[in-house]
Design a protein around this motif. Structure first.
Motif, PDB file in Angstrom:
ATOM      1  N   SER A   1       0.830  -1.210   0.000  1.00  0.00           N
ATOM      2  CA  SER A   1       0.000   0.000   0.000  1.00  0.00           C
ATOM      3  C   SER A   1       0.861   1.254   0.000  1.00  0.00           C
ATOM      4  O   SER A   1       0.556   2.228  -0.699  1.00  0.00           O
ATOM      5  N   LEU A   2       1.942   1.249   0.774  1.00  0.00           N
ATOM      6  CA  LEU A   2       2.840   2.400   0.789  1.00  0.00           C
ATOM      7  C   LEU A   2       3.483   2.603  -0.580  1.00  0.00           C
ATOM      8  O   LEU A   2       3.675   3.747  -1.028  1.00  0.00           O
ATOM      9  N   ASP A   3       3.827   1.510  -1.246  1.00  0.00           N
ATOM     10  CA  ASP A   3       4.385   1.622  -2.594  1.00  0.00           C
ATOM     11  C   ASP A   3       3.376   2.263  -3.546  1.00  0.00           C
ATOM     12  O   ASP A   3       3.728   3.098  -4.379  1.00  0.00           O
ATOM     13  N   ASP A   4       2.107   1.857  -3.421  1.00  0.00           N
ATOM     14  CA  ASP A   4       1.069   2.421  -4.287  1.00  0.00           C
ATOM     15  C   ASP A   4       0.866   3.909  -4.016  1.00  0.00           C
ATOM     16  O   ASP A   4       0.620   4.688  -4.940  1.00  0.00           O
ATOM     17  N   LEU A   5       0.969   4.294  -2.749  1.00  0.00           N
ATOM     18  CA  LEU A   5       0.770   5.695  -2.410  1.00  0.00           C
ATOM     19  C   LEU A   5       1.929   6.559  -2.894  1.00  0.00           C
ATOM     20  O   LEU A   5       1.730   7.675  -3.385  1.00  0.00           O
TER      21      LEU A   5
ATOM     22  N   ALA B   1      -5.788   9.006   8.863  1.00  0.00           N
ATOM     23  CA  ALA B   1      -4.807   9.304   7.818  1.00  0.00           C
ATOM     24  C   ALA B   1      -4.666   8.135   6.838  1.00  0.00           C
ATOM     25  O   ALA B   1      -4.411   8.343   5.649  1.00  0.00           O
ATOM     26  N   PHE B   2      -4.823   6.901   7.323  1.00  0.00           N
ATOM     27  CA  PHE B   2      -4.686   5.712   6.484  1.00  0.00           C
ATOM     28  C   PHE B   2      -5.920   4.812   6.650  1.00  0.00           C
ATOM     29  O   PHE B   2      -5.808   3.675   7.130  1.00  0.00           O
ATOM     30  N   PRO B   3      -7.101   5.288   6.293  1.00  0.00           N
ATOM     31  CA  PRO B   3      -8.320   4.498   6.547  1.00  0.00           C
ATOM     32  C   PRO B   3      -8.360   3.182   5.776  1.00  0.00           C
ATOM     33  O   PRO B   3      -8.772   2.150   6.329  1.00  0.00           O
TER      34      PRO B   3
ATOM     35  N   VAL C   1      -7.088  -4.445  11.635  1.00  0.00           N
ATOM     36  CA  VAL C   1      -6.528  -4.006  12.915  1.00  0.00           C
ATOM     37  C   VAL C   1      -7.592  -4.109  14.005  1.00  0.00           C
ATOM     38  O   VAL C   1      -8.738  -3.674  13.813  1.00  0.00           O
ATOM     39  N   GLN C   2      -7.222  -4.688  15.128  1.00  0.00           N
ATOM     40  CA  GLN C   2      -8.154  -4.806  16.245  1.00  0.00           C
ATOM     41  C   GLN C   2      -8.429  -3.438  16.873  1.00  0.00           C
ATOM     42  O   GLN C   2      -7.530  -2.613  16.996  1.00  0.00           O
ATOM     43  N   ARG C   3      -9.687  -3.218  17.281  1.00  0.00           N
ATOM     44  CA  ARG C   3     -10.113  -1.940  17.832  1.00  0.00           C
ATOM     45  C   ARG C   3      -9.763  -1.829  19.313  1.00  0.00           C
ATOM     46  O   ARG C   3      -9.568  -2.822  20.004  1.00  0.00           O
ATOM     47  N   LEU C   4      -9.718  -0.557  19.778  1.00  0.00           N
ATOM     48  CA  LEU C   4      -9.355  -0.290  21.169  1.00  0.00           C
ATOM     49  C   LEU C   4     -10.555   0.021  22.053  1.00  0.00           C
ATOM     50  O   LEU C   4     -10.457  -0.042  23.285  1.00  0.00           O
ATOM     51  N   ALA C   5     -11.693   0.409  21.464  1.00  0.00           N
ATOM     52  CA  ALA C   5     -12.808   0.944  22.263  1.00  0.00           C
ATOM     53  C   ALA C   5     -13.301  -0.037  23.317  1.00  0.00           C
ATOM     54  O   ALA C   5     -13.658   0.361  24.434  1.00  0.00           O
ATOM     55  N   SER C   6     -13.335  -1.335  23.002  1.00  0.00           N
ATOM     56  CA  SER C   6     -13.867  -2.302  23.964  1.00  0.00           C
ATOM     57  C   SER C   6     -13.016  -2.358  25.228  1.00  0.00           C
ATOM     58  O   SER C   6     -13.531  -2.610  26.326  1.00  0.00           O
ATOM     59  N   PHE C   7     -11.708  -2.127  25.089  1.00  0.00           N
ATOM     60  CA  PHE C   7     -10.822  -2.127  26.252  1.00  0.00           C
ATOM     61  C   PHE C   7     -11.238  -1.022  27.224  1.00  0.00           C
ATOM     62  O   PHE C   7     -11.312  -1.235  28.439  1.00  0.00           O
ATOM     63  N   PHE C   8     -11.503   0.166  26.701  1.00  0.00           N
ATOM     64  CA  PHE C   8     -11.909   1.273  27.565  1.00  0.00           C
ATOM     65  C   PHE C   8     -13.331   1.077  28.091  1.00  0.00           C
ATOM     66  O   PHE C   8     -13.646   1.516  29.191  1.00  0.00           O
TER      67      PHE C   8
END
Length: 866
Positions: free
Chosen positions: A81-85, A235-237, A245-252
């Protein structure tokens, strides 16, 4: 008895740590540098594309490339993906993330930094990636470590069986300043010894994760990990989604639910607060951000009080009980009565309230005792003894110098060790043995011999590297990963991510944010698509509706009041300067209009600028940069803005994200170049600041719930607007008693030019200007409008204090009576100016007395009876 293999025998006073366990056979630096005994790093081949110039050392573990220089499987999708960008787009995406941080005021206070708490949080645009299978194994070790430290902590402040059985040496506990004797025997809230536990991890050259340090008393960084995630996922949706990528909201979410469950009473609706040391703490942004994210009141020690062994928050409405305190204040500072007597950050009697079981404090007071790095040497044996298991997540090999054989080993092989304080205080830096000159080496050895229990030696291990984006290309940077474990009602949960910190330079000796390091988002990958999780629960079929205003601590009300005053003071200052600059940039080229000289005298009369000594235009151009940018000049735009910023920073959890973004734009616009500013550019700057400030005030006023906090914010604005108008009018009477040149500028400063023109269609006359600025109840800039609004707000404030108090209302009534008695016909040019000046002075004194009465009653509680 100490089980065989867990410790060596020493003198009868001290127990012995287990034999140190080594990360690797060879020496490696617990820093970013490879060992001096290792061969020089060779550049391994890099893949094609954007990483083709990425050169990482061959003798360290690189997170992105394997030993053959090929991208590791879990990195390949992101590298493609970085190469494509392409480099330019990656640079632009990084700027998007940084702009998000700036606009949202994400800061970190580096002590001694000239930027203070204006220093923007540094985020590298490339994340650290951890594959799912590796994370699963790491989670098991982290949860085991939290359980182990929790049991050790419970024993230290309980039965102390580990000391009696000589599994822990007494000097490791009783010589530790973090051991709080007054907290022994206090029952832990909900029998949860550690609510939140942070572990600093590093990876050795063979790819093994090792624990470097534990943070147990007030772990920081989880809020920064969250804001890093928000910035980078925006920035990188596409990359974020495609990498699963695993989400963080459930931890909080589970953490917030756990906090509520720890309340000793009132469990249906517990009052949970976040206790902060205050705005000058290095991580204050995180405190405010987490408080807003979790929906908790952010309080300082001065907001709380202990009565009858219960903790209360001091609000405008009176005392309200506190059930749970999530503290970010270090142990020793939490209670000046039983702990550190010189602390101004804590609450007197807090230990006694915890002892009585009337408040839950997390993490418990005294939990910092297990942060000592000396404990690392004992964890393998303690894990087998307490949990019946082998330690799954090993620690960096550690030798505690409180044992003779270990002390001698460290002394004999000092070049191979990093020496640290066993009980560090402040910013104690480690000693890298191989870097010490002979004199410093002997001094350190003498200190170790004098107080052996106070030092540890740790094996030197080279940190792994991860790609960072710098100057348009990928460069390797050493990293340390901080991960978080939180107690839940069902056990423990590990945040699927963490705070990754990287050294600012390749081969830098220390990875530390205080030393200028940057941060990275940490992407823990899943095997498949990840569902969205929100912190807000799905509502139950029936909920209890509430419209009660949120209670406001007196300190917060005080800062909101001054926030209103400073915002209006800044607006008045900008309008004053703009009135002069607009005339300097007007049509009268080479011949300054007569109003300009009068305006300069007005600024001098108000104390904003010095007396006029040269031509009006020349003086204005010379003074302009100072009046705008010189922070040390009282009354300059920068000086007033600094006051506004300090008050806003303290109450930032009261504002929406949009409001804070506008406020940050105001600050950025005010930092325009300060030297040789052209007049036209200065005028554009002042116009922008007027708009920025209007937007900030509008968002703050329109989006805040109409509670007592909003009332005090508006009271501050209205009072300052009234005082500013009276001050300018008084100064104008001194400068231009015949009112020849300042009437038009007075209308401009009060933003009432168009109203006057629509009414009179002629040059301003004194009576018309006074009517519009003093007596017009429909003019939102008039004096009577401000005082009427103040009277309405004062009537809506809570009725606190002894019977008969309320002098602030009487003062406003007197001021209104003075205004209603004004006879404009009696104020003619010339001698009558003295009578007008006397009236203005009387009104100024009444409004100043109103401010004092408000402060005594609601902020200082000077009239309160205990």
């Amino acid at each position: 008895m100490i089980p065989p293999g867990d410790a060596n025998t020493t003198n009868s006073a001290d127990a012995v740590a287990p034999k140190p366990h080594s990360c690797q056979a060879a020496n490696r630096v617990v820093s970013s540098q490879p060992s001096e005994k290792s061969p020089s790093p060779a550049a391994r081949p890099a893949p094609e594309g954007i990483a083709s110039r990425y050169l990482c050392g061959a003798d360290v573990h690189d997170e992105m490339l394997d030993e053959q220089g090929v991208a590791r499987p879990h990195w390949r999708a992101l590298v493609r993906s970085l190469d494509d960008l392409g480099p330019l787009e990656v640079q632009a995406r990084g700027e998007t993330a940084r702009r998000f941080l700036r606009e949202n005021g994400v800061t970190y206070n580096v002590y001694g930094d000239a930027q203070g708490f204006e220093r923007t949080w540094d985020l590298d645009p490339l994340p650290l990636l951890i594959p799912a299978d590796e994370w699963t194994a790491l989670q098991e070790g982290l949860i085991q470590r939290t359980r182990l430290l929790g049991q050790i902590l419970t024993d230290i402040y309980g039965g102390q069986q580990l000391l009696h059985e000589r599994r822990l040496p007494p000097s490791l506990i009783f010589a530790n300043p973090a051991f709080l004797r007054s907290c022994r025997g206090i029952r832990q809230a909900g029998d949860v010894p550690l609510f939140l536990h942070a572990v600093d991890l590093m990876r050795s050259p063979d790819g093994q994760w090792w624990a470097m340090a534990d943070r147990t008393q007030a772990p920081s960084g989880a809020g920064y990990a969250l804001v890093n995630r928000i910035a980078l996922s925006r920035a990188f949706p596409d990359e974020f989604r495609e990498c699963h990528v695993q989400r963080l909201a459930s931890f909080f979410q589970v953490g917030r639910d756990m906090l509520r469950s720890l309340a000793p009473a009132n469990r249906d609706n517990p009052n949970v607060v976040l206790l902060t040391p205050g705005p000058y703490n290095e991580t204050y942004f995180e405190h405010a951000y987490l408080a807003r994210y979790l929906g908790l009141p952010l309080v300082e020690g001065g907001d709380l009080t202990v009565r009858d062994r219960r903790v209360f928050i001091k609000t405008l409405e009176g005392l309200r009980p506190v059930d749970v305190i999530l503290r970010r204040v270090d142990d020793n500072f939490c209670d000046p009565l039983e702990l550190r007597a010189d602390s101004h950050l804590g609450v007197s009697g807090l230990v006694e309230a915890a002892r009585a079981g009337n408040v839950a404090i997390v993490n418990p007071l005294g939990s910092g005792v297990v942060e000592t790095p000396a404990l690392l040497a004992f964890l393998p044996g303690l894990c087998r003894h307490l949990l019946g298991e082998e330690l799954k997540l090993p620690s960096v090999a550690t030798w505690w110098c409180g044992q003779p054989s270990e002390r001698e080993h460290v002394a004999e092989h000092l070049d191979e060790f990093i020496v640290k304080r066993a009980f560090p205080t402040g910013s104690a830096e480690p000693f890298f043995g191989r870097r010490l000159d002979p004199e410093r080496r002997e001094t350190l050895l003498a200190e170790i011999r004098a107080s052996p229990h106070a030092f540890i030696g740790q094996e030197q291990v080279a940190l792994s590297t991860a790609p960072a984006w710098q100057d348009g290309q990928l460069v390797p940077r050493p990293l340390v990963l901080r991960v978080y474990v939180c107690a839940t009602t069902d056990g423990y949960r590990v945040m699927p991510g963490g705070l990754t910190r990287i050294a600012p330079l390749e081969g830098g000796p220390v990875v530390s944010t205080q030393s200028g390091g940057m941060s990275k988002d940490t992407w823990v990958l899943a095997d498949g698509p990840v569902s969205n999780v929100t912190l807000l629960k799905t509502p139950a079929p029936v909920i209890r509706l509430e419209r009660r205003a949120v209670e406001v601590p007196s300190r917060i009300a005080d800062h909101l009041y001054w926030l209103g005053r400073y915002s209006e003071r800044l607006d008045g200052t900008i309008r004053l300067l703009r009135a002069g600059v607009s005339r300097l940039a007007g049509e009268s080229v080479g011949v300054p209009p007569p109003e300009l000289a009068a305006l300069l005298q007005l600024l001098a009369e108000l104390g904003v600028s010095p007396k006029v000594e040269t031509g009006a235009g020349e003086n204005m151009e010379k003074q302009l940069p100072l009046l705008v940018h010189q922070a040390s000049r009282a009354g300059s735009i920068r000086e007033v803005l600094n006051r506004l910023r300090r008050s806003a920073f303290i109450v930032r959890d009261r504002f929406t994200a949009d409001t804070w973004r506008i406020f940050n734009k105001l600050q950025l616009d005010a930092r325009a170049r300060s030297r040789n500013v052209p007049v036209t550019e200065a005028l554009a700057l002042l116009n922008n600041l007027v708009l920025d400030l209007a937007a900030f005030n509008g968002m703050a006023m329109e989006n805040m719930t109409r509670g007592h906090g909003w009332l005090f914010l508006d009271i501050g604005r209205r009072l300052e607007r009234a005082l500013h108008l009276l001050g300018v009018l008084q100064a104008a009477l001194h400068v231009d008693p015949e009112s020849q040149w300042l009437l038009e500028p007075l209308l401009e400063i009060a933003d009432s030019v168009m109203t006057h023109r629509r009414r009179y269609h002629e040059r301003p006359q004194l009576s018309g200007v006074l009517d519009l600025l003093l007596l017009d109840e429909g003019n939102p800039r008039s004096l009577v409008f401000q005082i009427n609004t103040l009277a309405m707000h004062a009537a809506a404030l809570p009725n606190v204090g002894p019977a008969g108090s309320g002098r602030e209302k009487e003062l406003l009534s007197d001021a209104l009576a003075q205004i209603e008695a004004i006879d404009l016909a009696s104020f003619a040019i010339g001698p009558a100016a003295g009578a007008l000046s006397t009236l203005v002075a009387t009104l100024q004194n009444q409004l100043t007395d109103f401010s004092d009465a408000l402060t005594h009653r609601y902020f200082a509680h000077a009239d309160a009876r205990v």
